[in-house]
Design an enzyme around this catalytic site. Structure first.
Site, PDB file in Angstrom:
ATOM      1  N   ARG A 560       0.834  -1.207   0.000  1.00 24.88           N
ATOM      2  CA  ARG A 560       0.000   0.000   0.000  1.00 24.88           C
ATOM      3  C   ARG A 560       0.865   1.252   0.000  1.00 24.88           C
ATOM      4  O   ARG A 560       1.917   1.293   0.631  1.00 24.88           O
ATOM      5  CB  ARG A 560      -0.886   0.031   1.249  1.00 24.88           C
ATOM      6  CG  ARG A 560      -1.821  -1.144   1.426  1.00 24.88           C
ATOM      7  CD  ARG A 560      -2.945  -1.216   0.460  1.00 24.88           C
ATOM      8  NE  ARG A 560      -3.782  -0.032   0.434  1.00 24.88           N
ATOM      9  CZ  ARG A 560      -4.982   0.012  -0.149  1.00 24.88           C
ATOM     10  NH1 ARG A 560      -5.482  -1.069  -0.735  1.00 24.88           N
ATOM     11  NH2 ARG A 560      -5.673   1.112  -0.159  1.00 24.88           N
ATOM     12  N   VAL A 561       0.379   2.251  -0.690  1.00 25.65           N
ATOM     13  CA  VAL A 561       1.069   3.533  -0.671  1.00 25.65           C
ATOM     14  C   VAL A 561       0.266   4.564   0.115  1.00 25.65           C
ATOM     15  O   VAL A 561       0.626   5.720   0.194  1.00 25.65           O
ATOM     16  CB  VAL A 561       1.343   4.054  -2.102  1.00 25.65           C
ATOM     17  CG1 VAL A 561       2.306   3.134  -2.820  1.00 25.65           C
ATOM     18  CG2 VAL A 561       0.050   4.196  -2.892  1.00 25.65           C
ATOM     19  N   ASP A 562      -0.865   4.142   0.703  1.00 30.23           N
ATOM     20  CA  ASP A 562      -1.676   5.069   1.495  1.00 30.23           C
ATOM     21  C   ASP A 562      -1.574   4.700   2.972  1.00 30.23           C
ATOM     22  O   ASP A 562      -0.719   3.917   3.368  1.00 30.23           O
ATOM     23  CB  ASP A 562      -3.132   5.048   1.013  1.00 30.23           C
ATOM     24  CG  ASP A 562      -3.701   3.630   0.981  1.00 30.23           C
ATOM     25  OD1 ASP A 562      -3.046   2.697   1.495  1.00 30.23           O
ATOM     26  OD2 ASP A 562      -4.810   3.453   0.449  1.00 30.23           O
ATOM     27  N   ASP A 563      -2.444   5.250   3.798  1.00 38.37           N
ATOM     28  CA  ASP A 563      -2.369   4.988   5.235  1.00 38.37           C
ATOM     29  C   ASP A 563      -3.132   3.732   5.624  1.00 38.37           C
ATOM     30  O   ASP A 563      -3.863   3.706   6.606  1.00 38.37           O
ATOM     31  CB  ASP A 563      -2.881   6.202   6.020  1.00 38.37           C
ATOM     32  CG  ASP A 563      -1.925   7.372   5.881  1.00 38.37           C
ATOM     33  OD1 ASP A 563      -0.705   7.111   5.799  1.00 38.37           O
ATOM     34  OD2 ASP A 563      -2.388   8.514   5.840  1.00 38.37           O
TER      35      ASP A 563
END
Ligand code: 6R9
Length: 692
Positions: A560-563
Site C-alpha cells: 500500500r502507498v496510502d495509510d
C-alpha cells in the site's frame, strides 16, 4: 467514448511481450527445485497440456480480444449463465473519468438473473444435484459434515422462506456475523435468493465495530451463532452481538430479530444469554419452513452485497457490489486462475467475513459447481500439520491461502508437511499481500513438491475478483510476481503526476477502463467513492498499491502507498487504530505506522503521547492495547506501543509519518531531512525511548 478508448487498449496490448525465449529454459517445473539462482519456473509440460491455457500465445490471443472488444468478450461468457431475460444494449457503460462527470459503471444492465439460482438450481439442472457442494471440517479432529448441491439448496430455501416470512424484501440489508460454519455460505446464498443485500461482518470484529456497521446499513435481521471454538479457545459470539445490538439501539437502529445458530459443540443453548422476543434459535425455526423457495429475479445492477473495508480515514467504507457483473467475473476468474476442472476439490482458507470468502469460498466456486472445503478451525490446531491432514482427508487439489499462513507454517519446519502425502494437490494459490520469494519457494517446493504452479492473485475488496493473476500452465512463473492481467483488465502504472509509464517501470497501480466485477459505489457515499478512487489520477481507478513492471512485463506488487496497513492479509486503516487509542482517557495523541513483520507481513507500531502528567507504565500499555481490541478487534491490536513525549510535526502541525516509519523500523541512518520539523529535538528523544 468507447471508440476513443480502444486505441489506448491496443497500445497496451502491444507493450505486453512474452518473455524472451532464451530465458524460458531456465527451470522446468518438477525437474529441478525452484531455487535462488533460477528466477523463472516453467510449468511442467503435462500440466500445461491439460490446462485451460497451455501457452502464453493462447493467453495473449484471448487477452487481446478481451481488450479490443470487451462487450463481445464478456457477453459470450455471460451467455453461459442463466438469465431470465437477456441484458439490453450496450453490454456495459462506464464513466471512470471525474473530469467528465459522475463516476458510473454498469454491466449487463437490463439483464434479469439471480446468482443463487446460478450457483445451485442451474448446477442441479445440469445433473450435479448429488455432487458434494461443501465438505465441512470442524475445529475438532473428526468433527465434519457434508452437503450435496441438492441438500444445500434445501437449506438455503428454508432460510430464504424464513427471511421472507419475517418481512425481509428485495433490497433490504441483512447483517451476518457468523464463524465458518456451513450456515455462513447458506446465509449469503439465502439473501441472494430473495434479493436481500447481505453484509457479512468478520466474526473477529468487536461489538463496537459490528454496531458501527449495523447503524450504517440498518439491517432487518442479524444472523449469528451462539459461540465458536477456534483452536482450544471458545469465543462467545452471542455476547458480542448482544452488546452490538444494545449499542446500535442507543444510536437509533433497532434490530427486531437475531436469528442464532446453536453451535452446541462450543456452548450449550442453556448457557447462551437470551433476549426474549428478539432472539430465535436457527434450528428450531427453520425446520418448519419448506425446502423450496421461488427465486426473486433481479436486475444485473441490483445490489448483491455490502462489505465494509478499511480506508485511510477512520470510518469503514461499505463497498457495494451488484449482481450480474460480479457473477460473471468471479466465476470466470475462479475457473481460469485456478485451472478449475469439475473433478477438483477446492479449499480456500479465507473466512467468508472477507472478500476472498465472498468471491472464492462461496460465489466463484459454486457458480462453477465446485466441491468446496469449509474449515471452521485454526490451521495450527491440534498441530501445525492440520492443513495437510485436511488436504489428504478430502483429496484437495486446489489450495488457496495467504502468505502469512505460509510463513507461519514455514517456521514450524518441513516435518509437519512431509508427514502427509499431499498427492492430490495440483494448484496452489496466494492472496492478501505480496508473497516474498522465500515463502513462495517454500510453498512451491515443500507444500507442492515442486509440481504445483502457484497462482499469486492480486485483487481487492473493491475489484470483486482477480485483476492480476497467473494462469497456471500458461506462463513461466517468477517467485513473488503476480504476473499478468486477467482478461479485460488494463493495469497501468503511473507516476506522481498521473502519467502512464511504459516498459520497465515502477509507480502507482491504476486500472484503465472497467471490468465486470468492479464495485459500483460506497454505500451511502458516492462522493467518497469518487474522491478516494478516481480523483488521485483522473481517468483511472487508483488501487492504493505500488507496483513495478519488469523487462518481461511481469507485475510486482509492492504494498500500500496510502495509510492502510496489511496485517496477516487483513486491511487496517492507521486512522482507525489511532482513533481507538486516543479514545483512551489517558492518551492525548497517537500515530500508527506499519513495520515489517516476519510472519504477519506488517505489524502495527503505535506512537502515543499521554495526557499531561500521566506516567507511562506497563499497565497503561496493556490498557491502550485493550482499547483497540475492544473497538476494532483482536487482529488490530498494536504489536508495539512506543511512548512519545512529543511527535515529529511540521510547523503546520502535520505529523511526519515518514520519520516515524524509519524510527519504527530502526532505520535511524535514513531519517532524511528533519529540518522542516517544528521541534527537531523530539526525534532524538523518540530514538532514546525506542526500546524502553
Ligand atoms: C483480496 C484482498 C487488498 C489489498 C491490496 C494489496 C493487498 C492482496 C495481493 C496483495 C500483493 C497479492 N493484496 N492480494 N498484494 N499481492 N496477491 O486481499 O482484498 O482485503 O481488500 O485487500 O491487499 O495491498 O490493495 P483486501
Amino acid at each position: 467514448t468507447n471508440g476513443a478508448r480502444s486505441s489506448h487498449r491496443l497500445r497496451h496490448v502491444s507493450s505486453l511481450a512474452a518473455p524472451p525465449p532464451s530465458r524460458l529454459n531456465a527451470v522446468v517445473l518438477g525437474d529441478a527445485l525452484a531455487s535462488e539462482e533460477h528466477d523463472l519456473v516453467i510449468p511442467k509440460p503435462d500440466f500445461s497440456a491439460q490446462a485451460h491455457f497451455p501457452s502464453p500465445a493462447k493467453y495473449l490471443d484471448l487477452y487481446k480480444q478481451s481488450i479490443e472488444d470487451p462487450a463481445g468478450f464478456w457477453s459470450d461468457i455471460a451467455s453461459q449463465f442463466y438469465w431470465k431475460q437477456k441484458w439490453a444494449s450496450p453490454v456495459y457503460s462506464e464513466n471512470m473519468d471525474v473530469r467528465e462527470g459522475r463516476i458510473n459503471i454498469e454491466w449487463f444492465k437490463g439483464g434479469i438473473t439471480n446468482i443463487c439460482y446460478n450457483c445451485l438450481d442451474a448446477n442441479i439442472a445440469a445433473g450435479n444435484g448429488e455432487k458434494i457442494a461443501i465438505y465441512w471440517e470442524g475445529n475438532e479432529l473428526g468433527a465434519d459434515a457434508t452437503l450435496t448441491y441438492n441438500q444445500l439448496l434445501h437449506k438455503v430455501c428454508q432460510l430464504a422462506n424464513y427471511l421472507k416470512d419475517i418481512g425481509v424484501r428485495k433490497g433490504d440489508a441483512v447483517v451476518i456475523y457468523q464463524p465458518m460454519l456451513m450456515e455462513l455460505p447458506i446465509a449469503m446464498l439465502a439473501c441472494a435468493r430473495i434479493g436481500a443485500v447481505h453484509s457479512v461482518v468478520f466474526a473477529g470484529f468487536s461489538s463496537e465495530s459490528l454496531s458501527q456497521r449495523i447503524v450504517d446499513c440498518k439491517p432487518k435481521v442479524v444472523l449469528t451463532c451462539n459461540a465458536v471454538k477456534r483452536g482450544p479457545k471458545v469465543i462467545n459470539l452471542k455476547d458480542i452481538v448482544d452488546a452490538a445490538l444494545a449499542e446500535s439501539a442507543k444510536n437509533g437502529t433497532v434490530v427486531d430479530v437475531c436469528l442464532t445458530y446453536a453451535n452446541e459443540s462450543a456452548l450449550t443453548k442453556e448457557s447462551t444469554k437470551w433476549v426474549e422476543g428478539r432472539d430465535i434459535w436457527w434450528q428450531d425455526i427453520l425446520s418448519k419452513y419448506p425446502n423450496s423457495c421461488d427465486v426473486e429475479w433481479v436486475d444485473a445492477e441490483d445490489p448483491l452485497f455490502l462489505l465494509y473495508t478499511s480506508g485511510s480515514t477512520g470510518k469503514p467504507k461499505g463497498v457495494l457490489h451488484t449482481t450480474g457483473g460480479y457473477m460473471v467475473y468471479t466465476a470466470t476468474t475462479f475457473k481460469y486462475a485456478f485451472d478449475y476442472k469439475p473433478s477438483d476439490v477446492y479449499w480456500c482458507t479465507a473466512d467468508c467475513g472477507w472478500i476472498t470468502g465472498h468471491s472464492y469460498v462461496t460465489y466463484g466456486p459454486m457458480l462453477n459447481g465446485a466441491t468446496v472445503v469449509v474449515f471452521e478451525g485454526a490451521p495450527n490446531y491440534p498441530d501445525s500439520g492440520r492443513c495437510w491432514d485436511i488436504v489428504d482427508k478430502y483429496k484437495v487439489s486446489i489450495f488457496y491461502t495467504a502468505p502469512t499462513l505460509v510463513r507461519s507454517l514455514m517456521r514450524e519446519g518441513d516435518e509437519f508437511v512431509t508427514r502427509y502425502s499431499r498427492k492430490s494437490l495440483r494448484v496452489l494459490g496466494s492472496v492478501g499481500e505480496p508473497i516474498n520469494p522465500s515463502a513462495w519457494r517454500w510453498f512451491f517446493n515443500v507444500v507442492g513438491d515442486s509440481r504445483c504452479p502457484i497462482s499469486d492473485t492480486w485483487w481487492q475488496t473493491e475489484t470483486g475478483g482477480f485483476l492480476i493473476t497467473p494462469l497456471p500452465g500458461a506462463w513461466p512463473q517468477k517467485p513473488g510476481s503476480a504476473t499478468f492481467p486477467f482478461f479485460g483488465v488494463q493495469p497501468v502504472i503511473v507516476d506522481e503526476k498521473g502519467a502512464e509509464l511504459e516498459g520497465e517501470c515502477s509507480g502507482y497501480l491504476c486500472v484503465k477502463s472497467s471490468w465486470p466485477g468492479a464495485f459500483r459505489t460506497l454505500y451511502g457515499d458516492h462522493e467518497r467513492y469518487e474522491t478516494t478512487y478516481f480523483s488521485a489520477f483522473p481517468g483511472y481507478y487508483f488501487s492504493g498499491d505500488g507496483c513495478s513492471r519488469d523487462k518481461d512485463g511481469y507485475h510486482w506488487l509492492t504494498g500500500r502507498v496510502d495509510d492502510v496497513i496489511n496485517v496477516s492479509g487483513h486491511r487496517i486503516g492507521t486512522a482507525e487504530v489511532e482513533s481507538a487509542l486516543v479514545s483512551h482517557p489517558q492518551c492525548a495523541e497517537a500515530a500508527v505506522v506499519g513495520v515489517e513483520h516476519e510472519v504477519k507481513g506488517q505489524g502495527i507500531y503505535a506512537f502515543v503521547t499521554l495526557v499531561e502528567g500521566v506516567p507511562y507504565s506497563d499497565d497503561l500499555r496493556k490498557s491502550l492495547i485493550m482499547n483497540v481490541r475492544k473497538q476494532i478487534g483482536a487482529f488490530a491490536a498494536p504489536d508495539k506501543i512506543h511512548w512519545a513525549p512529543g511527535l515529529p510535526k511540521t510547523r503546520s502541525g502535520k505529523i511526519m509519518r515518514r520519520i516515524l516509519r524509519k524510527i519504527a523500523s530502526r532505520q535511524l541512518d535514513e531519517l532524511g531531512d528533519t529540518s522542516t520539523l517544528a521541534e527537531p529535538g523530539v526525534v532524538d528523544q523518540l530514538i532514546a525511548l525506542a526500546d524502553s
